[in-house]
Design a protein around this motif. Structure first.
Motif, PDB file in Angstrom:
ATOM      1  N   PRO A   1       0.804  -1.229   0.000  1.00  0.00           N
ATOM      2  CA  PRO A   1       0.000   0.000   0.000  1.00  0.00           C
ATOM      3  C   PRO A   1       0.832   1.272   0.000  1.00  0.00           C
ATOM      4  O   PRO A   1       0.357   2.322  -0.443  1.00  0.00           O
ATOM      5  CB  PRO A   1      -0.835  -0.124   1.283  1.00  0.00           C
ATOM      6  N   GLN A   2       2.081   1.196   0.491  1.00  0.00           N
ATOM      7  CA  GLN A   2       2.904   2.406   0.560  1.00  0.00           C
ATOM      8  C   GLN A   2       3.521   2.798  -0.782  1.00  0.00           C
ATOM      9  O   GLN A   2       4.146   3.855  -0.900  1.00  0.00           O
ATOM     10  CB  GLN A   2       4.030   2.240   1.595  1.00  0.00           C
ATOM     11  N   VAL A   3       3.330   1.957  -1.815  1.00  0.00           N
ATOM     12  CA  VAL A   3       3.875   2.280  -3.135  1.00  0.00           C
ATOM     13  C   VAL A   3       3.150   3.502  -3.680  1.00  0.00           C
ATOM     14  O   VAL A   3       1.913   3.534  -3.717  1.00  0.00           O
ATOM     15  CB  VAL A   3       3.710   1.091  -4.101  1.00  0.00           C
TER      16      VAL A   3
ATOM     17  N   SER B   1       2.457   6.897  -8.641  1.00  0.00           N
ATOM     18  CA  SER B   1       3.270   7.024  -9.856  1.00  0.00           C
ATOM     19  C   SER B   1       3.910   5.701 -10.266  1.00  0.00           C
ATOM     20  O   SER B   1       4.227   5.493 -11.430  1.00  0.00           O
ATOM     21  CB  SER B   1       4.359   8.082  -9.641  1.00  0.00           C
ATOM     22  N   GLN B   2       4.119   4.806  -9.286  1.00  0.00           N
ATOM     23  CA  GLN B   2       4.736   3.503  -9.586  1.00  0.00           C
ATOM     24  C   GLN B   2       3.714   2.368  -9.638  1.00  0.00           C
ATOM     25  O   GLN B   2       4.006   1.291 -10.152  1.00  0.00           O
ATOM     26  CB  GLN B   2       5.791   3.165  -8.527  1.00  0.00           C
ATOM     27  N   ARG B   3       2.527   2.615  -9.093  1.00  0.00           N
ATOM     28  CA  ARG B   3       1.537   1.542  -8.981  1.00  0.00           C
ATOM     29  C   ARG B   3       1.146   0.989 -10.358  1.00  0.00           C
ATOM     30  O   ARG B   3       1.064  -0.232 -10.547  1.00  0.00           O
ATOM     31  CB  ARG B   3       0.311   2.072  -8.242  1.00  0.00           C
TER      32      ARG B   3
END
Length: 733
Positions: A58-60, A63-65
Motif C-alpha cells: 500500500p505504501q507504493v 506514480s509507480q503503482r
C-alpha cells in the motif's frame, strides 16, 4: 444469466449499424468484433486486477503503482490495458464526446503494448455516426455484459462470428468453421502437446477449441503445452485470428499471412504433432508451376500432383493438394483432422490414385460423414478426415468409418449442430475402436450420474408444482362457494346474464377435478420409483460396464414413467387453467367479491411456460418438466450407446459404423477399401440400419410433441387475440 438472450440482444444492437448507418455488413463486421474484443479484454483485465493489486504494498506511490500492475500481467491469461484503453473510460465519455476517436486511441495503445496485435485491431471508428456509436458502446457496457466471464464472452465472440458468417460479411463465411465440426475434430485427434498447425486457420477457431480441450480435459494451460502455428491467405482473417487467440488468452505470435497453396512453411514439414483445418473446398485454377516442390517425397506432395486442366494446365481441383499438405506436415506419430468436401473421398482419376497411396500407408485413421446444414453460409454435406501416423500395428489395416449424417440437432430450418451428448457419443465410438474402453465406461457413468442429479430435484419441484396448483385452486374454490348470480349479472343486459345452470356446471366440474386422485397418486408413485432408482444408482458400481448395464435396466424401466408423468402434469396444468378461464371469461369471476384475482394471476403465471424471448425466469411448471425431460434424456443417451455396443466393446453397427479393412491391389477382399475403388466414403461401407422399435417410438413421440406444441400454440394464439381485442376496445372506449 440467459446467454442466448444476451447474444441476441447484442446482435440486435450491433445490427443497428446495418439498419441506421451507411455501412454494409462487410464494413461493420470487423469494427463490431473489435468492440467485443475490447470489452472481453477489459473483463479479463478486471478479473486479474484484484489479485495483482493485492501483491502491491500500500505504501507504493501512485506514480509507480500502474507500472507494477503492468508487470503483474506478464504470464497471465489476459492482456494489460492502460487506463485510456479501458472500456469504462470510453463508456463514461460525456454526451457529444468523440467516442470514435477514443476507441481508435484505445486500439493504438493496445497495439503499442502488444507487438503480436500490431496492425490487427480495427480502426476507423470515427467513420461511424457519433450518436449511434455511443449507443452501441452503452449496450456493450450493460451490467450483464460487464459480469460476463471469459467462457461466456468467448461464446458471444463465436456467436458474432457465426452471425457475420451467416450474413455473408466475410467472403462467404470462410473465416468461421462451425463449432460442432471443430469440437469433433479436437475430440478425435486430442491435440494436447507439441506443435499444432492450421494452414487455413481463418479466425483460429481450431486453436481456441484446442485451448478449451487442454484446459477442460487435460486440466493444463494451453500456452504451456502446445505451440500454435497458423497460416491464412486473407489479411483481415489473419488479424481476426490474432484477436480471437488473444481474447482467449492464447499465444498468437505464430499466426502468419500466406497462401498455403504456394507458401509452404518449410521448418514445419514433417515436424507437427497435430494438423487441423477447414480449407476451402473444390478450388480450381491453382497454378501448377507455383506449387513446389513438385512430387518431392520429402516435401508436401508425397503422392504426386492431382489432375490438371487440359487447356490451362492449372490443377482442376485442389482438394488432393490440401489432403497431402496435411499429411506431409505431420511427424512420425502425428495426427491430423480436417474438413473436406464429400466428393473428395470418391473422386476419380489422379485423385483416386493419390487416395490409394494414402490408404496403403495405414495412416488413415477414421472418416466421419456429416450431413447438410452444418455450415452457416451454404447447405452441403462434408466429411471429416483423420490421419494418425502413430496408429498401433493392430489397426494399421483398418479404417473406422462413421456415418453421422442422421445425427444432428435442429437449430433452425437452415442450421444443424451436434449437441454435447451427440459429440460425446460419436467420440465414444472412436474410443471403443481404439480399445479405450475405460473412457466409454466413464462417459456412461457420467450420464447415469446426471440422470441421478435430475431425479434428485424431483421431490422439491413436484412439491412446488403441486403448491402452485393449490394456489390456483384456492381462489377458484372461494369463488365457487361465494359467488352469487346477482353480483355476476349486475348491470348486464338480459341476453348476457349468467344462469344458475352455468354456475352449477362450473361448481360440479371444479368438485370433480378436486376429487380426482389420479394425478396425486401418479406423482406419489413416480416419487417412490425415482427414490428407488436413486438408491440403485447409489449402490451401483459405476466404474464397471457390468454394473452400469445392471443399473441401466432400472433406468430404462423408469423412463416411460417419467415421460408419462410429464404428460400428466401438463394435462393437470391445462385442466386448472381451463377452469380459471371459465371462471374469468364465462362467469365474470372478477365481479365477485369472493374471487381473489391477484392470487389467481400469480398462480396462473407459475403454471404457464416462461417466454424466453422476454428473458422471463423459468416457472415452477418449467422446472418440473425440465427435470423429468432431462432425467429421460440422459437415460436415453446410455440406452443409445448400450443398444449399439452392448459389451462395451467396438462392433460394426449397420447404418452407423464399421471398421473397414484396407486390403491390397492383388487380393482385394470383399468389402475392403481396395475392392471399392479406394473410396473413403463411410456410407459406402456401413450399410443401412434396420428399423427398430426405438426408432418408431422416437418418431411417434416427436409427432406427439409437435401436435401438443401446435395445440398449445393455438390456444395461446386465441388468448392473445382476445387480449388484443380487449385492449383495443379499452382504447376505443
Amino acid at each position: 444469466m440467459n446467454v442466448q438472450q444476451l447474444e441476441k440482444e447484442l446482435w440486435d444492437a450491433a445490427d443497428q449499424l446495418r439498419a441506421n448507418s451507411k455501412l454494409t455488413a462487410a464494413e461493420y463486421a470487423m469494427p463490431v468484433l473489435g468492440l467485443i474484443f475490447l470489452r472481453h479484454a477489459d473483463n479479463r483485465f478486471k478479473a486479474y486486477l484484484p489479485e495483482i493489486e493485492a501483491d502491491i504494498p500500500p505504501q507504493v506511490p501512485d506514480s509507480q503503482r500502474e507500472y507494477l500492475i503492468r508487470l503483474g500481467f506478464q504470464g497471465k491469461a489476459a492482456i494489460y490495458l492502460p487506463p485510456a484503453a479501458r472500456f469504462e473510460r470510453i463508456a463514461g465519455l460525456p454526451q457529444g464526446a468523440q467516442v470514435g476517436q477514443a476507441i481508435d486511441t484505445a486500439m493504438d495503445i493496445i497495439e503499442a503494448e502488444y507487438e503480436v496485435l500490431k496492425g490487427a485491431l480495427p480502426h476507423g471508428y470515427t467513420a461511424f455516426e457519433p450518436d449511434l456509436l455511443a449507443e452501441i458502446v452503452k449496450i456493450f457496457d450493460r451490467p450483464a455484459i460487464k459480469a460476463a466471464t471469459g467462457d461466456v464472452f468467448g461464446r458471444i465472440y463465436e456467436y458474432f462470428l457465426n452471425k457475420f458468417a451467416m450474413s455473408g460479411a466475410q467472403e462467404g463465411g470462410e473465416f468461421f468453421t462451425p463449432p460442432s465440426l471443430v469440437r469433433m475434430i479436437v475430440n478425435v485427434i486430442e491435440p494436447d502437446h507439441g506443435k499444432v498447425l492450421d494452414p487455413a486457420c481463418g479466425s483460429a477457431g481450431m486453436f481456441v477449441q484446442t485451448g478449451h480441450f487442454i484446459e477442460d480435459v487435460r486440466h493444463a494451460r494451453a500456452n504451456d503445452t502446445v505451440t500454435f502455428h497458423g497460416q491464412e491467405k486473407s489479411d483481415s482473417n489473419t488479424k481476426l485470428a490474432r484477436m480471437n487467440l488473444v481474447v482467449h488468452g492464447l499465444d498468437a505470435s505464430n499466426i502468419r499471412q500466406g497462401n498455403t497453396f504456394y507458401d509452404q512453411i518449410d521448418h514445419l514439414i514433417g515436424q507437427c504433432d497435430f494438423v487441423m483445418a477447414n480449407p476451402p473446398f473444390n478450388v480450381d485454377g491453382v497454378d501448377t508451376k507455383k506449387v513446389k516442390p513438385q512430387e518431392d517425397p520429402a516435401g508436401r506432395l508425397p503422392f504426386g500432383l492431382p489432375g490438371t486442366n487440359a487447356k490451362t494446365g492449372a490443377i482442376s481441383n485442389a482438394n488432393s493438394l490440401w489432403i497431402q499438405y496435411f499429411y506431409a506436415y505431420l511427424n512420425d506419430t502425428g495426427r491430423a483432422g480436417f474438413v473436406m468436401a464429400s466428393s473428395a473421398s470418391d473422386a476419380g482419376n489422379k485423385d483416386a490414385e493419390i487416395r490409394k497411396q494414402l490408404a496403403k500407408t495405414g495412416h488413415v485413421d477414421a472418416m466421419i460423414a456429416i450431413g447438410n446444414k452444418f455450415f452457416y453460409t451454404r447447405s452441403l454435406p462434408c466429411t471429416l478426415w483423420f490421419f494418425d501416423k502413430g496408429k498401433p500395428e493392430a489397426l494399421r489395416d483398418r479404417v473406422l468409418m462413421i456415418d453421422a449424417r442422421n445425427v444432428y440437432h435442429v437449430v433452425s430450418a437452415r442450421s444443424h449442430v451436434f449437441t454435447d451428448e451427440q459429440l460425446a457419443n460419436l467420440t465414444a465410438i472412436v474410443w471403443l475402436y481404439r480399445g479405450e474402453q475405460q473412457k466409454f465406461v466413464e462417459l456412461i457413468g457420467r450420464y447415469q450420474r446426471q440422470a441421478d442429479d435430475w431425479l434428485a430435484t424431483l421431490p422439491e419441484r413436484i412439491a412446488a408444482d403441486t403448491a402452485a396448483v393449490e394456489a390456483l385452486a384456492a381462489p377458484l374454490q372461494a369463488f365457487a362457494a361465494g359467488a352469487t348470480l346477482d353480483e355476476l349479472n349486475a348491470e348486464q343486459a338480459e341476453e348476457a346474464r349468467i344462469d344458475q345452470a352455468a354456475l352449477d356446471a362450473f361448481r360440479a366440474e371444479l368438485a370433480a377435478v378436486r376429487a380426482d386422485r389420479q394425478a396425486s397418486d401418479a406423482l406419489a408413485a413416480i416419487l417412490q420409483a425415482s427414490a428407488q432408482a436413486r438408491a440403485a444408482i447409489s449402490a451401483a458400481d459405476l466404474s464397471s460396464h457390468a454394473g452400469q448395464v445392471a443399473l441401466q435396466a432400472i433406468l430404462d424401466a423408469l423412463a416411460p414413467e417419467l415421460k408419462a408423468t410429464g404428460k400428466l402434469l401438463e394435462a393437470r396444468h391445462k385442466q386448472w387453467l381451463k377452469l380459471l378461464d371459465t371462471a374469468e371469461k364465462g362467469l365474470r369471476a372478477r365481479l365477485s367479491k369472493s374471487f381473489d384475482g391477484k392470487a389467481a394471476r400469480e398462480a396462473k403465471r407459475a403454471l404457464l411456460a416462461a417466454d424466453s424471448k422476454k428473458d422471463e425466469a423459468p416457472t415452477v411448471r418449467d422446472a418440473v418438466l425440465e427435470a423429468l425431460k432431462q432425467a429421460v434424456y440422459f437415460t436415453h443417451q446410455v440406452h443409445w450407446l448400450h443398444s449399439r455396443f452392448p459389451e462395451g466393446r467396438f462392433v460394426d453397427v449397420p447404418g452407423l459404423c464399421r471398421a473397414v479393412p484396407v486390403g491390397d491391389e492383388e487380393t482385394r477382399p470383399e468389402g475392403s477399401i481396395a475392392a471399392n475403388d479406394w473410396s473413403l466414403t463411410p456410407g459406402r461401407y456401413v450399410g443401412v440400419a434396420p428399423p427398430s422399435a426405438e426408432d418408431e417410438e422416437d418418431f411417434a413421440e416427436k409427432l406427439r410433441e409437435v401436435h401438443d406444441e401446435l395445440a398449445e400454440l393455438n390456444e395461446r394464439a386465441v388468448l392473445l387475440a382476445e387480449r388484443i381485442a380487449g385492449n383495443f376496445e379499452e382504447l376505443l372506449g
